[in-house]
Design a protein around this motif. Structure first.
Motif, short mmCIF file in Angstrom:
data_model
loop_
_atom_site.label_atom_id
_atom_site.label_comp_id
_atom_site.label_asym_id
_atom_site.label_seq_id
_atom_site.Cartn_x
_atom_site.Cartn_y
_atom_site.Cartn_z
N UNK A 258 0.85 -1.19 0.00
CA UNK A 258 0.00 0.00 0.00
C UNK A 258 0.89 1.24 0.00
N UNK A 259 0.61 2.19 -0.87
CA UNK A 259 1.49 3.36 -0.93
C UNK A 259 1.56 4.08 0.41
N UNK A 260 2.75 4.51 0.77
CA UNK A 260 2.87 5.29 2.00
C UNK A 260 2.41 6.72 1.70
N UNK A 261 2.28 7.51 2.75
CA UNK A 261 1.71 8.87 2.63
C UNK A 261 2.34 9.71 1.51
N UNK A 262 3.68 9.90 1.57
CA UNK A 262 4.28 10.78 0.54
C UNK A 262 4.00 10.28 -0.89
N UNK A 263 4.07 8.98 -1.05
CA UNK A 263 3.82 8.43 -2.39
C UNK A 263 2.36 8.67 -2.78
N UNK A 264 1.48 8.43 -1.83
CA UNK A 264 0.06 8.63 -2.09
C UNK A 264 -0.20 10.07 -2.53
N UNK A 265 0.44 10.99 -1.84
CA UNK A 265 0.25 12.41 -2.18
C UNK A 265 0.76 12.71 -3.59
N UNK A 266 1.91 12.13 -3.91
CA UNK A 266 2.46 12.35 -5.25
C UNK A 266 1.53 11.78 -6.32
N UNK A 267 0.99 10.60 -6.06
CA UNK A 267 0.08 9.97 -7.01
C UNK A 267 -1.15 10.85 -7.21
N UNK A 268 -1.62 11.40 -6.11
CA UNK A 268 -2.79 12.26 -6.18
C UNK A 268 -2.55 13.46 -7.07
N UNK A 269 -1.33 13.95 -7.05
CA UNK A 269 -1.03 15.14 -7.85
C UNK A 269 -1.12 14.82 -9.33
N UNK A 270 -0.90 13.55 -9.68
CA UNK A 270 -0.97 13.15 -11.08
C UNK A 270 0.22 13.65 -11.89
N UNK A 271 1.16 14.28 -11.23
CA UNK A 271 2.28 14.90 -11.93
C UNK A 271 3.46 13.92 -12.02
N UNK A 272 3.78 13.47 -13.22
CA UNK A 272 4.85 12.47 -13.38
C UNK A 272 6.18 12.95 -12.78
N UNK A 273 6.41 14.25 -12.79
CA UNK A 273 7.65 14.80 -12.23
C UNK A 273 7.74 14.53 -10.73
N UNK A 274 6.59 14.49 -10.10
CA UNK A 274 6.60 14.24 -8.65
C UNK A 274 6.53 12.74 -8.37
N UNK A 275 5.83 12.03 -9.26
CA UNK A 275 5.57 10.62 -8.97
C UNK A 275 6.84 9.77 -9.05
N UNK A 276 7.61 9.99 -10.10
CA UNK A 276 8.79 9.14 -10.26
C UNK A 276 9.72 9.20 -9.04
N UNK A 277 10.11 10.42 -8.59
CA UNK A 277 10.97 10.45 -7.39
C UNK A 277 10.29 9.84 -6.16
#
Lengths: 859, 288
Positions: free
Chosen positions: B143-162
């Motif tokens: 299950x994605x942890x908080x920071x990852x979940x937030x990045x996924x929510x943003x939908x922004x690939x620049x944030x998701x990959x890191x």
């Protein structure tokens, strides 16, 4: 060696059991009477293969009749193989073994990459279950195509009347009846593996119009969709594609073989084509499923058919000793079945006889009793007070150890029994006595939903028959819900708030639609925020929610994602998204459970006082989940404004379930809740046993089924004569009923005007001990927890889940509620299974790279 | 391109396999998942592949069923204990992984004891079966942890990959045979409770307390808020009332009208845009 294991679990097989366990070479014909330890023999036979003959589990194919039976076998195997590991130090991994129902195994065959070398997994067809098939056949477009195909001049109703005239009278114009009729005919044709073209070429003139519909149906399904019958055919086609498929399995084992159909027989013989190791287990006297296309001759004639198909004569072993029932009960059903004429005109019999059925029990005490010949009102009292004594004197540990069995639950005697038991303080569990939907819990839930969603008005043009009954039920549901709402002001506030949300969604929808009209845009136009956003936001009077949905960053993000995926949003998407309720039907369901009346129901199950309401609620949640899965899942302004939601939910979905009524939608796998006496159809009791069995009715309607007559011209000669089928089927059904009893079998002997029992019962009833003379204390006491089959508990989904929260465990794992947002086992299974596939793919790729031979597993 | 678009054959395979498994499970269980939950499952599968590709490549045996048969509960019930793990061989060592789809590694890291206990029982079974000691044991919390979940929510690939790169779903625990007897005893007690239908919810105190020792998130937020059963649960209702003295009824009313935070509502709406129904209602007609 195997004896060490036998003794560890305290099993001492009798000589024929031992012979069956040890027989691994060549075809085996296991004739297993009731209670003869058949499941145990199957288990040990597989253990023998895997542990003592080094047969890899992935080369074993074991087909069961129900998912439940498959699970039991798996549990047993896991436990026994675990024991064996302790002895041998070898691990045994069952994950590659084929265990399951024919349908599940066919599905697996279609995805088995060792069978289909050059095809991608995604080509496996989409499977329609019974309900999906029903909806497919109910579609308006199917019927208009059917009518024009036959160049039928009249209106649709008279066309359907013509279709229905081929089946059981009375012929009506009912679409539902027509769908059900076609469903059973089509499935039968598919299971006989008949080609629509061949059928049409040889069909009698009067039924050509009917069989054209089969061709139409098959065409409409296309290549990528199959129903459950065609699924088997598709699997068979895969097996025919090349010769190697016959080598895929070393052992093919089929349980309940008397209830297999033609296509299944072909599949099994094909799978065993290489090894010749096919083992079939069954009892023709317990054949029950002709109405689903089963052919008991597959079993009765197995020696001949096997010799012909595989070129090898099977060894016949009889498991005749009954370990389940007291002596009198075994005597009763053995002599009962002999009361019927089974002779073949050309000599021999239509049933296997001399099966050596005998009781292991030496207990000659009274075990079969009968009421005095009396009027129904009297005999139900006599039996009810007997049940009361059985409970009071602890002959049974819980009322759920007494089962009432009936040929059908749609009979007035069923209600009389329920009332009589009620008068002595015993409650019954009979989810199928009425339609399931008519039970209290689903009625109340649906009623509350009508209060929120509104309901569909009655259409006077159709207001008769089942349509009228359905709407009366909906009315009753609404009334019951309103009464509850009146007594619970919290609930009233909740319902009011939800329906006003829907009203606002509807207003938003029409406001947004008028923007489209004013601007001359089309629903299917691609959405461009630069053009569309501002005017949509300015729509007159739209709610803050809708504004947020259109103006917010969420849409912006979705827009960009969809653009990137080259499936850009259209205006319709934007409007739907802006006018979607934040909740679905299942969310409402779980909120309802928070109100007083429902909380009481749930609390009753805690501690096992009365599990019936909670079981019914669980089933209700599953039905709602099914709706969400099949129909548009979310509540939208469009759905509300066009009444598509109401039509889909009430008219298409609930009405179909309502009319299917008993037993059509589910399998008989629900538990028998504690605290209640189960009322079952004899079909539901298949494979089960109860300390006390009451046969509530000993009378059947003996009629030949029209589907059998329609299909007969296309079948090979030699089947049971059409006119004798009803008699045979009745005898087999009652044989199953009588042989479910362990300690006491109770018969009801009605007398008086219009009261009759089938002739074969006369002797049995005359010889049974009158209930009045029964000494209840002479009956052995039933164990508190019936049948201690070793249960399997998972560390994660049982132990940890229970420890985290016993209540959550109860709801989702124990009673199987369908979740709305809670993660359940389905979620975990889905992720696990997919990652397992990934790992297999990588393992295979790695081995291929290293040049190692590939494992012969599921991949 | 959306981060969820498959990038190679493996990923396409994964998405196909996901759909096929969904259909199969749906057919076998007669159940389904709401589109919303189904998407969450799909994401987990993809994230696993993107983050743990190297580990997945080394898997030697997958979904290995570990079984401890012939156990007896305190009340004398016979049962079999079962668990499923993956085994990785990396040349020199053997590692056992237990995949947990309901767990996120950040919150699990605060409190490894339950996993330590579970994996040591598994290791014990493994040793009994294979006669070998494991070198390492670990949980994979998908299950994605908080920071990852937030990045996924943003939908922004620049944030998701890191965020995927920073995500550490593997949680190693110590190998130590000491706990086994103790765990087995409590396992047996739970078996008895289940068979006796003891299903009362945890007490109000439990709901208020952190869901794990030393943890910050109370049980009610961690477990109850994700549970559809909370509305009918006496303890949860008690909690809601207790948290709003003086306006308890009002608080209950609000709780039952709460359909998730903004992000959850967004996801819910979005799932409707992509979902397709199996049935065309228009064609179902309305005649009986």
């Amino acid at each position: 060696m195997i004896d060490t294991l036998f003794s560890r679990v305290g099993f001492s097989p009798n000589p024929s059991q031992r012979a069956a366990i040890g027989h691994l070479d060549g075809p085996l014909f296991l004739v297993a009477g009731p209670g003869s330890g058949k499941t145990r023999v199957l288990l040990w036979r597989v253990v023998n293969m895997i542990v003592f003959h080094g047969i890899p589990p992935e080369s074993i194919f074991l087909s069961t009749f129900t998912e439940k039976a498959a699970k039991q076998l798996q549990d047993g195997l896991i436990s026994l193989l675990g024991l064996a590991s302790e002895e041998t130090g070898q691990p045994y991994d069952l994950s590659g073994m084929y265990v399951g129902t024919v349908h599940a195994l066919c599905n697996r065959l279609l995805q088995d990459r060792s069978l289909i070398v050059d095809r991608e997994r995604s080509t496996a067809p989409v499977v329609l279950d019974e309900l999906d098939q029903y909806f497919t056949l109910a579609q308006g477009s199917f019927w208009s195509a059917a009518k024009s195909l036959n160049a039928f001049e009249g209106e649709l109703p008279s066309f359907r009347e013509m279709v229905n005239a081929n089946f059981e009278p009375p012929a009506s114009a009912s679409r539902h009846k027509a769908v059900m009729n076609l469903q059973s005919l089509f499935n039968r044709l598919s299971e006989e593996d008949l080609d629509p073209k061949d059928i049409l070429a040889s069909a009698p003139d009067e039924s050509v119009a009917l069989f054209r519909l089969y061709e139409l149906y098959r065409d409409r399904l296309g290549k990528n969709r199959v129903d459950l019958s065609l699924l088997q055919r598709a699997a068979y086609r895969v097996l025919l594609a090349n010769e190697n498929t016959m080598q895929r399995f070393k052992h093919v084992i089929v349980d309940e073989y008397q209830d297999t159909n033609a296509i299944q027989e072909r599949i099994f013989f094909r799978l065993a084509g290489g090894s010749k190791n096919v083992c079939v287990v069954g009892d023709d006297d317990q054949a029950l499923y002709r109405f689903r296309g089963a052919t008991v001759e597959n079993f009765v004639m197995f020696p001949e058919r096997c010799a012909k198909a595989l070129g090898a004569e099977p060894t016949r072993i009889e498991l005749g000793i009954n370990y389940r029932s007291r002596r009198g009960i075994v005597k009763a059903y053995t002599s009962f079945v002999g009361q019927h004429d089974w002779r073949r005109p050309e000599g021999g019999q239509f049933r296997l006889h001399d099966k050596g059925v005998s009781a292991h029990s030496q207990d000659d005490g009274v075990s079969v009793v009968c009421t005095a010949p009396s009027k129904p009102v009297e005999l139900v009292e006599e039996i009810a007070s007997l049940c009361r004594r059985l409970v009071d004197e602890k002959v049974v540990g819980d009322p759920n150890q007494i089962a009432f069995l009936f040929p059908t639950l749609k009979s007035t005697i069923v209600e009389k029994f329920e009332e009589a038991l009620g008068r002595v303080g015993l409650r019954v569990y009979a989810p199928r006595a009425k339609r399931f939907l008519e039970a209290d819990e689903p009625t109340l839930v649906v009623g509350l939903l009508t209060c929120v969603l509104g309901k569909l008005p009655r259409n006077d043009a159709y207001d008769r028959g089942e349509y009228s009954e359905f709407h009366s039920w909906l009315d009753r549901a609404t009334t019951a819900a309103n009464e509850l709402i009146d007594s619970d002001q919290e609930l009233r506030a909740f319902v009011k708030e939800r329906s006003s949300e829907l009203a606002s969604i509807k207003r938003d929808y029409s406001a947004l639609k008028s923007v489209l009209e004013t601007c001359g845009w089309n629903e299917d136009d691609f959405y461009d925020p630069n053009i569309h956003k501002r005017p949509l936001l300015a729509a007159a009077g739209i709610s803050a929610d809708a504004r947020r949905a259109i103006g917010g960053a969420g849409l912006e993000k979705l827009y960009r994602e969809r653009l990137a995926d080259e499936s850009p949003l259209i205006l319709k998407n934007i409007i739907n998204r802006a006018t979607t309720a934040d909740w679905g039907l299942l969310d409402l369901f779980y909120r309802f459970l928070g109100f007083q009346r429902f909380r009481e129901m749930i609390d009753l199950a805690d501690g096992g006082i009365d599990e019936a309401p909670v079981c019914n609620l669980a089933l209700t949640s599953q039905l709602l989940a099914r709706y969400v899965d099949t129909f548009p899942p979310l509540i939208t302004g469009q759905g509300l404004a066009t009444e598509m939601l109401q039509r889909g939910f009430y008219q298409a979905f609930l009405f179909a379930l309502f009319r299917m009524g008993e037993g059509e939608y589910e399998d008989a796998e629900d538990p028998f809740p504690r605290g209640r006496i189960p009322f079952l159809t004899i079909h539901q009791s298949k494979g089960l046993e109860f300390p006390v069995v009451v046969l509530g009715s000993a009378r059947t309607q003996r009629r030949t089924r029209k589907v059998e007559e329609l299909v007969r011209p296309f079948l090979p000669p030699g089947g049971e004569p059409l006119d004798r089928m009803p008699g045979f089927d009745a005898m087999r059904m009652f044989y199953v009923a009588l042989s479910r009893a362990q300690n006491l079998l109770v018969l009801a002997h009605p007398k008086g005007q219009g009261q009759k029992v089938d002739a074969e019962f006369h002797e049995l009833m005359a010889e049974a001990t009158p209930i009045a003379e029964l000494d209840v204390s002479s009956i052995p006491k039933a164990r508190q927890e019936p049948d201690a089959a070793v249960r399997r508990f998972s560390y994660t989904s049982d132990f940890l889940a229970y420890q985290r929260c016993p209540r959550q465990y109860m709801i989702f794992e124990r009673y199987g509620f369908a979740a709305s947002r809670t993660q359940t086992m389905f979620f975990g299974s889905l992720v696990h299974a997919t990652l397992e596939d990934l790992h297999h793919r990588m393992i295979t790729a790695r081995k291929a790279k290293k040049g190692e031979p590939q494992a012969g597993g599921a991949q | 391109m959306s981060w969820e678009t498959p990038r190679n054959d493996d990923e396409r395979f994964l998405m196909d396999a996901f759909e096929a498994n969904f259909e199969r499970l749906r057919a076998e269980t007669g159940r389904a998942l709401s589109p919303f939950v189904k998407e969450t499952a799909r994401q987990q599968v993809l994230l696993y592949y993107r983050r743990l590709f190297e580990l997945a490549e080394q898997v030697e045996e997958t979904e290995v069923r570990l079984v401890l048969p012939e156990q007896t509960s305190p009340a004398g019930r016979q049962f079999t204990l079962e668990g499923v793990v993956d085994i990785v061989e990396d040349g020199s060592s053997t590692v056992m992984y237990d995949l947990k789809t309901y767990l996120d590694s950040d919150s699990a890291r605060d409190h490894v004891d339950p996993h330590y206990r579970q994996l040591n029982v598994y290791a014990h079974i493994w040793k009994g079966l294979r006669g070998r000691q494991l070198d390492k044991i670990a949980v994979i919390a998908t299950r994605p942890s908080r920071p990852l979940y937030r990045a996924l929510r943003s939908g922004d690939p620049e944030k998701i990959q890191p965020a995927i790169e920073a995500w550490n779903p593997v949680l190693e625990v110590e190998v130590d045979g000491e706990v086994v007897a103790d765990v087995m005893e409590s396992f047996g007690r739970v078996v008895d409770l289940i068979e006796e239908r003891k299903f009362s919810p945890p007490s109000l105190e439990v709901l208020k307390a952190p869901s794990r020792p030393e943890g910050k998130v109370p049980f009610a937020q961690d477990v109850c808020l994700n549970c559809d059963g909370r509305f009918g649960c006496a303890s949860y209702r008690q909690l809601v009332r207790a948290q709003s003295p003086g306006r308890a009824d009002q608080a209950l009313r609000e709780a039952s009208s709460d359909f998730g935070g903004d992000t959850e509502k967004q996801d819910w709406r979005d799932s409707g845009v992509t979902a397709t129904a199996r049935i065309n209602v228009e064609d179902e007609g309305t005649t009986p």
